[in-house]
Design a protein around this motif. Structure first.
Motif, short mmCIF file in Angstrom:
data_model
loop_
_atom_site.label_atom_id
_atom_site.label_comp_id
_atom_site.label_asym_id
_atom_site.label_seq_id
_atom_site.Cartn_x
_atom_site.Cartn_y
_atom_site.Cartn_z
N MET A 172 -7.57 -6.42 14.13
CA MET A 172 -7.91 -6.97 12.88
C MET A 172 -6.16 -6.94 12.38
SD MET A 172 -10.17 -5.99 9.59
CE MET A 172 -11.56 -6.43 10.59
N GLY A 173 -5.91 -8.07 11.62
CA GLY A 173 -4.56 -8.04 11.07
C GLY A 173 -4.53 -7.08 9.81
N ILE A 174 -3.44 -6.43 9.50
CA ILE A 174 -3.05 -5.42 8.49
C ILE A 174 -4.03 -5.86 7.20
CG2 ILE A 174 -1.63 -4.30 7.06
CD1 ILE A 174 0.06 -3.56 9.65
N ALA A 175 -3.35 -7.06 6.55
CA ALA A 175 -4.17 -7.42 5.36
C ALA A 175 -5.32 -7.55 5.15
CB ALA A 175 -3.40 -8.99 5.07
N ALA A 176 -6.17 -8.05 6.50
CA ALA A 176 -7.44 -8.21 6.48
C ALA A 176 -8.24 -6.60 6.62
CB ALA A 176 -7.87 -8.91 7.74
N ALA A 177 -7.47 -5.69 7.41
CA ALA A 177 -8.05 -4.51 7.14
C ALA A 177 -7.85 -3.83 5.74
CB ALA A 177 -7.17 -3.65 8.34
#
Length: 210
Positions: A172-177
């Motif tokens: 998962m992307g950092i922003a999404a996490a």
């Protein structure tokens, strides 16, 4: 060989020399790489993220040092879970899940000789899968009944898992996490810990996570 090492680590708490006991436990940390191809790298990354969060929380240096070791050891109990379960693609069966859920308590037993030195931070090993709302494991602790280390490690452990590549999922992307951590604040996670973690700049997280 692994079974023998685990047995010796269990017995290490009875030794007069705490240094020798610590050496046996650290040998197990190194053994994780062979036992589970994912856990060793995961533990290293969780340690780095935990240190980043502890610094943001302005914890004293001595506390950060002990929490750093607890983070490195948090999944040591997976040495008592079979490699077939740990490396299985897809979701575990109910009986496999029960074996996995025992790893926090197993880890605390293996790390027992270090717990006097780790102090309050040693509880993170057994409590990193407890939830703020009480629906976690192994004991169902909730809120401030979970140690500070357990609440901190829960956030870092979950963030690393979400952003890491696995055989059964894409990272998962950092922003999404970060959004997922925010969504679960007050349920799975301590909202104050999440708030501090989210305040860490994206640039620093990118640099740490890689």
């Amino acid at each position: 060989s692994l079974e023998e090492r685990v047995r010796k680590a269990r017995e290490a708490g009875e030794e007069d020399d705490p240094t020798q006991a610590a050496v046996r436990i650290l040998e197990l940390v190194a053994t994780l790489n062979a036992h589970d191809r994912q856990t060793r790298g995961h533990s290293e990354r969780v340690r780095v993220l935990t240190d980043l969060l502890a610094a943001a929380m302005k914890l004293p240096r001595a506390d950060r040092d002990r929490l750093r070791w607890a983070a490195l050891l948090h999944d040591i109990g997976k040495l008592e879970v079979s490699t077939e379960i740990l490396n299985k693609p897809g979701k575990p069966e109910p009986h496999e899940w029960e074996a996995l859920k025992r790893h926090p308590e197993a880890g605390a037993r293996l790390a027992r000789p270090l717990l006097p030195w780790l102090g309050e931070w040693g509880s993170a090993i057994s409590e990193h899968h407890e939830r703020f709302d009480g629906d976690g494991y192994p004991t169902g602790r909730s809120g401030m009944g979970i140690s500070r280390g357990g609440r901190i490690l829960a956030v870092c452990d979950s963030f690393e898992t979400m952003t890491a590549s696995r055989s059964y999922k894409k990272p998962m992307g950092i922003a999404a996490a970060r959004r997922e951590l925010t969504r679960c604040a007050g349920g799975q996670f301590d909202p104050d810990v999440v708030r501090t973690f989210i305040a860490v700049s994206l640039g620093r997280l990118w640099w740490k996570v890689g």
